[in-house]
Motif scaffolding. Structure first.
Motif, PDB file in Angstrom:
ATOM      1  N   UNK A 520      32.753  48.063  51.873  1.00  0.00           N
ATOM      2  CA  UNK A 520      33.757  49.011  52.083  1.00  0.00           C
ATOM      3  C   UNK A 520      33.727  50.059  51.025  1.00  0.00           C
ATOM      4  N   UNK A 521      34.059  51.321  51.277  1.00  0.00           N
ATOM      5  CA  UNK A 521      34.187  52.333  50.152  1.00  0.00           C
ATOM      6  C   UNK A 521      35.108  51.880  48.978  1.00  0.00           C
ATOM      7  N   UNK A 522      34.485  52.036  47.589  1.00  0.00           N
ATOM      8  CA  UNK A 522      35.377  51.952  46.557  1.00  0.00           C
ATOM      9  C   UNK A 522      35.142  52.921  45.337  1.00  0.00           C
ATOM     10  N   UNK A 527      35.569  49.246  41.450  1.00  0.00           N
ATOM     11  CA  UNK A 527      34.442  48.591  41.293  1.00  0.00           C
ATOM     12  C   UNK A 527      34.579  47.973  39.849  1.00  0.00           C
ATOM     13  N   UNK A 528      35.085  48.492  38.786  1.00  0.00           N
ATOM     14  CA  UNK A 528      35.304  47.841  37.637  1.00  0.00           C
ATOM     15  C   UNK A 528      36.171  46.673  37.808  1.00  0.00           C
ATOM     16  N   UNK A 529      37.562  46.785  38.346  1.00  0.00           N
ATOM     17  CA  UNK A 529      38.305  45.844  38.527  1.00  0.00           C
ATOM     18  C   UNK A 529      37.639  44.583  39.424  1.00  0.00           C
ATOM     19  N   UNK A 530      36.797  45.075  40.285  1.00  0.00           N
ATOM     20  CA  UNK A 530      36.085  43.765  41.105  1.00  0.00           C
ATOM     21  C   UNK A 530      35.141  43.044  40.216  1.00  0.00           C
ATOM     22  N   UNK A 533      37.414  40.676  37.929  1.00  0.00           N
ATOM     23  CA  UNK A 533      37.885  39.728  38.843  1.00  0.00           C
ATOM     24  C   UNK A 533      37.132  38.602  39.171  1.00  0.00           C
ATOM     25  N   UNK A 534      35.831  39.081  39.359  1.00  0.00           N
ATOM     26  CA  UNK A 534      34.449  38.068  39.746  1.00  0.00           C
ATOM     27  C   UNK A 534      34.231  37.181  38.252  1.00  0.00           C
ATOM     28  N   UNK A 535      34.456  37.770  37.024  1.00  0.00           N
ATOM     29  CA  UNK A 535      34.154  36.959  35.900  1.00  0.00           C
ATOM     30  C   UNK A 535      35.339  36.145  35.887  1.00  0.00           C
ATOM     31  N   UNK A 536      36.446  36.354  36.026  1.00  0.00           N
ATOM     32  CA  UNK A 536      37.679  35.476  35.748  1.00  0.00           C
ATOM     33  C   UNK A 536      37.772  34.320  36.720  1.00  0.00           C
ATOM     34  N   UNK A 557      34.076  35.824  45.333  1.00  0.00           N
ATOM     35  CA  UNK A 557      35.186  36.588  45.394  1.00  0.00           C
ATOM     36  C   UNK A 557      35.256  37.597  46.459  1.00  0.00           C
ATOM     37  N   UNK A 558      35.854  37.478  47.553  1.00  0.00           N
ATOM     38  CA  UNK A 558      35.764  38.442  48.586  1.00  0.00           C
ATOM     39  C   UNK A 558      36.685  39.710  48.321  1.00  0.00           C
ATOM     40  N   UNK A 559      36.180  40.848  49.393  1.00  0.00           N
ATOM     41  CA  UNK A 559      37.161  42.101  49.461  1.00  0.00           C
ATOM     42  C   UNK A 559      37.595  42.373  50.642  1.00  0.00           C
TER      43      UNK A 559
END
Length: 696
Positions: A520-522, A527-530, A533-536, A557-559
């Motif tokens: 999906x368009x981001x 993108x930075x937030x994603x 979140x992935x690292x966390x 982690x899904x979107x």
């Protein structure tokens, strides 16, 4: 003076073969003789165009069929061109060309006897049912002659002193003892209707019927007995006249009845045929009690010539996709003579619901099934029929109500066509209609979908499932709905097969929202937030993968989910959850295929969901927490259900739910008996109940 001639050796061999070999379809003799009669009538009609005098000897162009049970004889009379003495010798005894030889070779190669007319020797099929054949014939340029043969190697020709024909041919068949069924009125009518209904000349069958007649009869006078004493009676005025009674008497009458009443309307220009005529023709062709939904009447000219009428019925037949049913409903005619109605090559299986006729001028009469398969003419006919059918469907689509009726009945056929017919796939895809996340109670087309796409949307999104209800609230739609994207609901099992072939529409890729590859368009911030979140959530994802083991390929982690904690996504090129369900339902499925096609599952987590946030905190505090492990199993199993899969171990899932209910009701598990093979248990210290409540 009678002259005796010997049959050409090949014809003698052919007649011997016909007489001594058993063929089940002996009925073709009538088709052959009627076709020959029709050809003779065509010839005289053609000649009369330049010389009207030629018709004077017998102006009525017709065919008469007379069964005579008393003499075991069937007679066919036509008022065609007739034959001269030379024609009798050449046509019925010494065929110069190699038609007979070619037919013999075809028979020896395993062809059907119904091919006989293709080689110009159809007359000899009379010997399938007759011991002796007598031909009376009169040509305008010669005397009347009679040809006779009992197929013993010779035939005779004599000047005919009998009843004058005027012009034409009379064939008398003296039937074999076991072929008397062909003298039955009902049988002859059926055969004429089956094979020769659309011959353009009237075919009249002599029928016998009983009629009741009222006959006036004088009342019988009372006989006087000499020994009896005379009786004295009062005579009234009414009795003075002789009594007259009316008596009903049954009388047998014979009369000619026109059998081929249905006219070949396909030979007329479409503009001249009324709606009522099409309706009557459709009903006579199909025996349907309803009117047709739509009709296409056309002719093809050029290198190939044929005429056709195609009908779309109002409702689908109940046995449309049954394996043993007839594959098509198109009747094949050659020059108005019925050839067959089970020619599989004439129209593809996905169009088996279309009914109609094809009348070709180019195919040889009585072409066999074996020859049909290699016939190029047939491939051209097939291509044209498919093209015209698709045109007809688009014509139906112009009327909303008609198309709704059509789509309800034949949507499966269109989707089957998309799967099977690569040449017409793009065109057929324009006819597809689906419910969607925005369409409400109306169906939407792919064209409408593309028109209503949001700015920046590159793909067409769809979801497959068991029913509209099942997919409407699927967790896979959450992010797409939030962004305002429309999602098509594909809930017919055949959609799964069709969409495998239909990769794109109007340059837009079709993307399944339950599979990997959904992007999906981001914005840059998203993108930075994603990434953060992935690292966390790395440690949680790693633990979940360890707990679930081989059941999932990976945990990420899904979107695509917003309100649900987790969902199970399948590989982009494997089966979807719905396809897996369909394949498991196949009674005769090949299990080996399931091993490599069945879905590779990826568990996607919604990092912002309270359950996942709370679980992450627990894992960071204590990665060996047994409660978390039990919750991971529970989340996986609920994801199976919400993502459209079946549970592998429903009993285990039920046990987990029951134990959670017990915790909610503060029932002490220590008082209960433990099962022989306990499931992974929740920690049973006193604070555990409140912890579960927190997570919930």
């Amino acid at each position: 003076m009678t002259e005796t001639f010997a049959f050409q050796a090949e014809i003698n061999q052919l007649m011997s073969l016909i007489i001594n070999t058993f063929y089940s379809n002996k009925e073709i003799f009538l088709r052959e003789l009627v076709s020959n009669a029709s050809d003779a009538l065509d010839k005289i009609r053609y000649e009369s165009l330049t010389d009207k005098e030629k018709l004077k000897s017998n102006p009525d162009l017709n065919i008469k069929i007379i069964p005579d049970k008393a003499n075991n004889k069937l007679t066919l009379i036509d008022s065609g061109i007739g034959m001269t003495k030379a024609d009798l010798v050449n046509n019925l005894g010494t065929i110069a060309r190699s038609g007979t030889k070619a037919f013999m070779e075809a028979l020896q190669a395993g062809a059907d006897v119904s091919m006989i007319g293709q080689f110009g020797v159809g007359f000899y099929s009379a010997y399938l049912v007759a011991d002796k054949v007598i031909v009376h014939t009169k040509h305008n340029d010669d005397e009347q002659y009679v040809w006779e043969s009992a197929a013993g190697g010779t035939f005779t020709i004599t000047r005919d002193e009998g009843e004058p024909l005027g012009r034409g041919t009379k064939i008398e068949l003296y039937m074999k003892e076991d072929q008397k069924e062909f003298l039955e009125e009902r049988k002859l009518k059926d055969l004429i209707k089956k094979h020769s209904e659309f011959i353009q000349y009237p075919i009249n069958l002599l029928i016998t019927k009983e009629v009741e007649k009222e006959v006036e009869e004088e009342a019988a006078e009372e006989k006087k007995d000499d020994e009896e004493k005379p009786k004295v009676e009062d005579v009234t005025d009414e009795d003075k006249e002789k009594k007259k009674e009316k008596k009903k008497v049954k009388e047998t009458q014979t009369e000619f009845e026109l059998v081929n009443k249905t006219k070949p309307i396909w030979t007329r220009p479409p503009s001249e045929v009324t709606k009522e005529e099409y309706g009557a023709f459709y009903k006579s062709l199909t025996n349907d009690w309803e009117e047709h939904l739509a009709v296409k009447h056309f002719s093809v000219e050029g290198q190939l010539e044929f005429k056709s009428i195609l009908f779309v019925p109002k409702r689908a037949p109940f046995d449309m996709f049954e394996g043993k049913k007839k594959l098509n409903n198109i009747k094949l005619y050659v020059r108005r003579v019925f050839i067959m109605d089970n020619c599989e090559e004439i129209i593809p299986e996905w169009l088996s619901f279309v009914k109609g006729i094809v009348d070709s001028e180019d195919l040889p009469l009585n072409i066999s099934r074996e020859t049909l398969q290699q016939n190029k003419v047939l491939k051209v006919i097939r291509k044209n029929l498919v093209k015209k059918c698709i045109e007809l469907f688009f014509e139906i689509a112009e009327n909303k109500d008609d198309f709704k009726k059509f789509y309800e009945n034949f949507a499966k056929n269109l989707k089957y066509g998309i799967h099977e017919d690569s040449q017409n796939r793009t065109k057929l895809s324009e006819l597809l209609r689906y419910y969607s996340s925005k369409s409400g109670e109306e169906l939407t087309s792919l064209k409408d979908y593309v028109t209503g796409m949001k700015e920046g949307q590159k793909d067409i999104y769809y979801i497959t499932g068991e029913s509209r209800k099942a997919v409407e609230n699927s967790p896979f739609l959450e992010a797409l709905k939030k962004k305002g994207y429309e999602v098509l609901f594909m809930v017919d099992p055949i959609d799964e097969y069709a969409v495998q072939q239909l990769k794109e529409f109007d340059g837009k890729k079709l993307v399944c929202v339950t599979k990997e590859g959904l992007t999906l368009d981001e914005t840059e911030d998203e993108k930075k937030d994603k990434e953060e979140t992935k690292k966390a959530n790395e440690s949680l994802c790693k633990l979940m993968k360890e707990v679930l083991g081989e059941r999932v390929e990976k945990v990420i982690v899904g979107e695509r989910i917003v309100d649900s904690p987790t969902c199970l996504v399948t590989g982009e090129y494997g089966w979807s959850a719905n396809m897996e369900r369909i394949m498991k339902a196949q009674a005769l499925r090949d299990n080996s295929m399931s091993s490599y096609m069945s879905s590779k599952k990826t568990l996607e987590i919604n990092a912002k969901h309270p359950i996942i946030v709370s679980m992450r905190k627990r894992v960071e505090a204590d990665s060996t927490d047994k409660t978390v492990k039990d919750l991971i199993n529970l989340l996986y199993e609920t994801s199976l259900l919400t993502s459209g899969f079946n549970l592998d171990e429903p009993a285990n899932f039920a046990s987990r739910i029951h134990r959670m209910i017990k915790m909610g009701l503060s029932i002490n598990e220590e008082e209960e008996k433990t099962a022989e093979e306990p499931l992974p248990t929740l920690e049973e210290d006193k604070g555990e109940g409140s912890k579960m409540e927190e997570v919930d």
